[in-house]
Motif scaffolding. Sequence first.
Motif, PDB file in Angstrom:
ATOM      1  N   TYR A 285     -21.796  46.621   5.853  1.00 13.66           N
ATOM      2  CA  TYR A 285     -22.259  46.079   4.570  1.00 13.66           C
ATOM      3  C   TYR A 285     -21.569  44.741   4.348  1.00 13.66           C
ATOM      4  N   PHE A 286     -22.311  43.830   3.770  1.00 15.69           N
ATOM      5  CA  PHE A 286     -21.810  42.477   3.554  1.00 15.69           C
ATOM      6  C   PHE A 286     -21.804  42.115   2.078  1.00 15.69           C
ATOM      7  N   PHE A 287     -20.778  41.377   1.706  1.00 14.54           N
ATOM      8  CA  PHE A 287     -20.705  40.816   0.352  1.00 14.54           C
ATOM      9  C   PHE A 287     -21.191  39.370   0.445  1.00 14.54           C
ATOM     10  N   LYS A 288     -22.049  38.973  -0.510  1.00 14.29           N
ATOM     11  CA  LYS A 288     -22.660  37.643  -0.439  1.00 14.29           C
ATOM     12  C   LYS A 288     -21.677  36.535  -0.826  1.00 14.29           C
ATOM     13  N   LEU A 289     -20.631  36.428  -0.065  1.00  8.92           N
ATOM     14  CA  LEU A 289     -19.605  35.421  -0.351  1.00  8.92           C
ATOM     15  C   LEU A 289     -20.170  33.997  -0.239  1.00  8.92           C
ATOM     16  N   SER A 290     -21.126  33.803   0.674  1.00 10.90           N
ATOM     17  CA  SER A 290     -21.662  32.446   0.908  1.00 10.90           C
ATOM     18  C   SER A 290     -22.254  31.840  -0.358  1.00 10.90           C
ATOM     19  N   GLU A 291     -22.698  32.702  -1.268  1.00 15.41           N
ATOM     20  CA  GLU A 291     -23.287  32.174  -2.508  1.00 15.41           C
ATOM     21  C   GLU A 291     -22.234  31.595  -3.452  1.00 15.41           C
ATOM     22  N   TYR A 292     -20.974  31.807  -3.109  1.00 15.87           N
ATOM     23  CA  TYR A 292     -19.924  31.442  -4.068  1.00 15.87           C
ATOM     24  C   TYR A 292     -19.216  30.124  -3.785  1.00 15.87           C
ATOM     25  N   ALA A 293     -19.562  29.469  -2.687  1.00 14.19           N
ATOM     26  CA  ALA A 293     -18.821  28.242  -2.360  1.00 14.19           C
ATOM     27  C   ALA A 293     -18.875  27.241  -3.520  1.00 14.19           C
ATOM     28  N   ASP A 294     -20.063  26.941  -3.997  1.00 15.51           N
ATOM     29  CA  ASP A 294     -20.177  25.939  -5.065  1.00 15.51           C
ATOM     30  C   ASP A 294     -19.548  26.428  -6.365  1.00 15.51           C
ATOM     31  N   LYS A 295     -19.742  27.711  -6.637  1.00 17.70           N
ATOM     32  CA  LYS A 295     -19.167  28.255  -7.889  1.00 17.70           C
ATOM     33  C   LYS A 295     -17.634  28.189  -7.830  1.00 17.70           C
ATOM     34  N   LEU A 296     -17.097  28.485  -6.667  1.00 13.75           N
ATOM     35  CA  LEU A 296     -15.632  28.428  -6.546  1.00 13.75           C
ATOM     36  C   LEU A 296     -15.131  26.996  -6.686  1.00 13.75           C
ATOM     37  N   LEU A 297     -15.837  26.068  -6.035  1.00 13.40           N
ATOM     38  CA  LEU A 297     -15.389  24.669  -6.130  1.00 13.40           C
ATOM     39  C   LEU A 297     -15.426  24.195  -7.578  1.00 13.40           C
ATOM     40  N   ALA A 298     -16.464  24.600  -8.302  1.00  8.93           N
ATOM     41  CA  ALA A 298     -16.551  24.228  -9.718  1.00  8.93           C
ATOM     42  C   ALA A 298     -15.417  24.881 -10.505  1.00  8.93           C
ATOM     43  N   PHE A 299     -15.101  26.118 -10.133  1.00  5.31           N
ATOM     44  CA  PHE A 299     -14.019  26.827 -10.816  1.00  5.31           C
ATOM     45  C   PHE A 299     -12.667  26.149 -10.550  1.00  5.31           C
ATOM     46  N   TYR A 300     -12.430  25.771  -9.298  1.00  7.90           N
ATOM     47  CA  TYR A 300     -11.161  25.091  -8.973  1.00  7.90           C
ATOM     48  C   TYR A 300     -11.053  23.782  -9.754  1.00  7.90           C
ATOM     49  N   GLU A 301     -12.184  23.103  -9.835  1.00 10.32           N
ATOM     50  CA  GLU A 301     -12.226  21.810 -10.541  1.00 10.32           C
ATOM     51  C   GLU A 301     -11.895  21.986 -12.027  1.00 10.32           C
ATOM     52  N   ALA A 302     -12.488  23.019 -12.605  1.00  6.28           N
ATOM     53  CA  ALA A 302     -12.287  23.246 -14.043  1.00  6.28           C
ATOM     54  C   ALA A 302     -10.908  23.839 -14.339  1.00  6.28           C
ATOM     55  N   ASN A 303     -10.289  24.419 -13.326  1.00  5.95           N
ATOM     56  CA  ASN A 303      -8.983  25.075 -13.525  1.00  5.95           C
ATOM     57  C   ASN A 303      -7.996  24.549 -12.489  1.00  5.95           C
ATOM     58  N   PRO A 304      -7.533  23.324 -12.697  1.00  4.70           N
ATOM     59  CA  PRO A 304      -6.722  22.677 -11.660  1.00  4.70           C
ATOM     60  C   PRO A 304      -5.442  23.429 -11.300  1.00  4.70           C
ATOM     61  N   LYS A 305      -4.989  24.307 -12.184  1.00  2.19           N
ATOM     62  CA  LYS A 305      -3.748  25.040 -11.873  1.00  2.19           C
ATOM     63  C   LYS A 305      -4.041  26.411 -11.263  1.00  2.19           C
ATOM     64  N   PHE A 306      -5.319  26.703 -11.026  1.00  2.00           N
ATOM     65  CA  PHE A 306      -5.649  28.042 -10.508  1.00  2.00           C
ATOM     66  C   PHE A 306      -4.926  28.330  -9.200  1.00  2.00           C
ATOM     67  N   ILE A 307      -4.932  27.349  -8.295  1.00  2.00           N
ATOM     68  CA  ILE A 307      -4.189  27.524  -7.041  1.00  2.00           C
ATOM     69  C   ILE A 307      -2.997  26.577  -7.066  1.00  2.00           C
TER      70      ILE A 307
ATOM     71  N   VAL B 216      -9.344  24.146  -1.120  1.00  3.03           N
ATOM     72  CA  VAL B 216     -10.529  23.369  -1.500  1.00  3.03           C
ATOM     73  C   VAL B 216     -11.227  22.837  -0.244  1.00  3.03           C
ATOM     74  N   SER B 217     -10.454  22.314   0.708  1.00  2.15           N
ATOM     75  CA  SER B 217     -11.164  21.773   1.878  1.00  2.15           C
ATOM     76  C   SER B 217     -11.749  22.898   2.731  1.00  2.15           C
ATOM     77  N   PHE B 218     -11.126  24.044   2.714  1.00  5.82           N
ATOM     78  CA  PHE B 218     -11.698  25.197   3.430  1.00  5.82           C
ATOM     79  C   PHE B 218     -13.048  25.587   2.811  1.00  5.82           C
ATOM     80  N   VAL B 219     -13.090  25.688   1.502  1.00  9.43           N
ATOM     81  CA  VAL B 219     -14.333  26.124   0.840  1.00  9.43           C
ATOM     82  C   VAL B 219     -15.418  25.056   0.966  1.00  9.43           C
ATOM     83  N   ARG B 220     -15.002  23.794   0.964  1.00  5.87           N
ATOM     84  CA  ARG B 220     -15.991  22.706   1.127  1.00  5.87           C
ATOM     85  C   ARG B 220     -16.746  22.808   2.446  1.00  5.87           C
ATOM     86  N   ARG B 221     -16.124  23.406   3.433  1.00  7.05           N
ATOM     87  CA  ARG B 221     -16.805  23.542   4.732  1.00  7.05           C
ATOM     88  C   ARG B 221     -17.868  24.646   4.688  1.00  7.05           C
ATOM     89  N   GLY B 222     -17.963  25.353   3.570  1.00  8.28           N
ATOM     90  CA  GLY B 222     -18.980  26.407   3.420  1.00  8.28           C
ATOM     91  C   GLY B 222     -18.389  27.779   3.719  1.00  8.28           C
TER      92      GLY B 222
END
Length: 547
Positions: A187-209, A219-225
């Motif tokens: 079974y697979f979790f649709k993680l691929s759908e979250y790249a853009d959402k995560l990048l937006a989340f990191y952007e909006a929450n600069p202290k998250f990581i 961020v550069s890892f997620v940018r690669r998809g």
Amino acid sequence: MPARQASSQLVKMEPMSANKGQSFYVTTPIFYVNDAPHIGHAYTEVAADVLARWHRQRGEQSFLLTGTDEHGEKILRTAAANKVSPQQWADKLVEEAWLPLLETIDIQNQDFIRTTEPRHEKNVQKFLQHLYDTGFIYRGSYEGNYCVGCEEYKTDADLIDGEGAFAGQQVCAIHSKPVEKLQETNYFFKLSEYADKLLAFYEANPKFIQPDSARNEVVSFVRRGLEDLSISRSKEKFDWGIDIPWDDSHITYVWFDALLNYITAIGYGEDEEKFASLWPASVQVVGKDILRFHAVIWPAMLMAAGIEPPKQVFGHGWLLVGGEKMSKSKLTGIAPSQITDTFGSDAFRYYFMKAIAFGQDGSFSWEDLSARYQAELANGLGNLASRSIAMIHRYFGGVLPSAGEFSEDDRKVQQIASDAVSAADQAISDVAIQDALTAIWTLVDELNNYITVQEPWVLAKDEAKRERLATVLNTTAEGLRVLAVLMNSVTPKAAAKLWSALGAGLGSLDAQLLGDAGRWGQLPAGATLAELEPLFPRIETDATEAK
Ligand code: MSP
């Protein structure tokens, strides 16, 4: 857990502490029970505990969660090699190694979760079922590499050329061992759908990581998809895990199971009130080896379930041996008790928090530990406390004298004390524990310097200078009061000894609010001080050489 509310002075804290209801929820990773803890594991625990204690001292509802990660192939294999069931193996390791670790290094956790507990297993299933029902999980087939040591699917970029016995093969870069080829229906979790959402989340929450270097890497890892994530294993291969609720021929991938501990422990799925009072976590402390799980997969899982991600994931560095991550599998692990048996838990806690900037790698050495123990703890803080209190006993029969008029030097001590409190508090808000200790040491150094300059032993010889002597010793006692409060999170045993010597009817040390610690003149003059037990006893040098 103390139910105190923060004082009004504390409201201006960084967002990390000013979360709803002033709760502070901090977590450690849950540790694999395949082996006993080494000082790398203890390092994570201590950092999280220092943060939790500090926030508690601010008057917040502070909750520290730690625990053990008990499923997966790695544990199953270890148990089989030891000829016991995985549950028996986990029970033994938890009882004999992981719970005792908390005593060894003086951890004040509010809960300890084991992933084999029903409160975890059934709510993991609830979470999975919810994601399946809402279309975030599908059935597919996986073909690729898996590292059992990491319990992780590996891409080609994660592999390096093997050496020695594994020359000519591709091996895991972390474990230096060959990976295993898997070909399964999963079974697979649709993680691929979250790249853009995560990048937006990191952007909006600069202290998250945090720290920033960790954030940039993620961020550069997620940018690669992102690729979808296999979240189950077929029971034909092995069966030590939580059943997939809609298909009992599969068990849950151990990381998907493990990450959920942070919410199952605080009531997800069964105690919504408790859950709402603590979630989202204020800071999740993890080693940088497992940062991607926590900063990519974990927030995506939560987003899919409609749950807010934690406020912050902090990736700390590694304790290194010979330039490599200390690890039991590479036989470089040092047991925490090897250090605490000689130096005590306070010194262990202080040393790792002071010697290594939290977020960076650091090397442990017995020489450095010994030198810092001697210079900073025994001679710096310990000697300051013992000679200050001894002089109050010697010159004033143990009764705290009241201060007369303050000189410029006295006021300087007061200012440094108040600045140390604010600077240390700000540093803790930034999870910069080393900086907090540096700030606290400005007061230790100032007080030592103050005593040298004021020469109370000279003042004591002149009856006409009795009032000045009283002011000097009152000042050092007040300085020690501030230090006891500031050091309660890092060296709780020494702070408690200091507090009981200062006595003084101010209530318990735990009840002293940090926001109020810098206010001068709290110790009541006329109170009788007790003798001080040695804070950091002299260590025989051959005890350290024997290691
Ligand atoms: N079980 C997983 C974590 C699941 S969390 C949902 C795991 N366990 S572990 O026992 O292998 O390691 C846990 C943590 O121990 C690491 O992330 C890190 O915080 C700490 N450390 C282990 N070795 C370490 C060092 N050599 N140095 C510093 N910390 C180290 O991964």
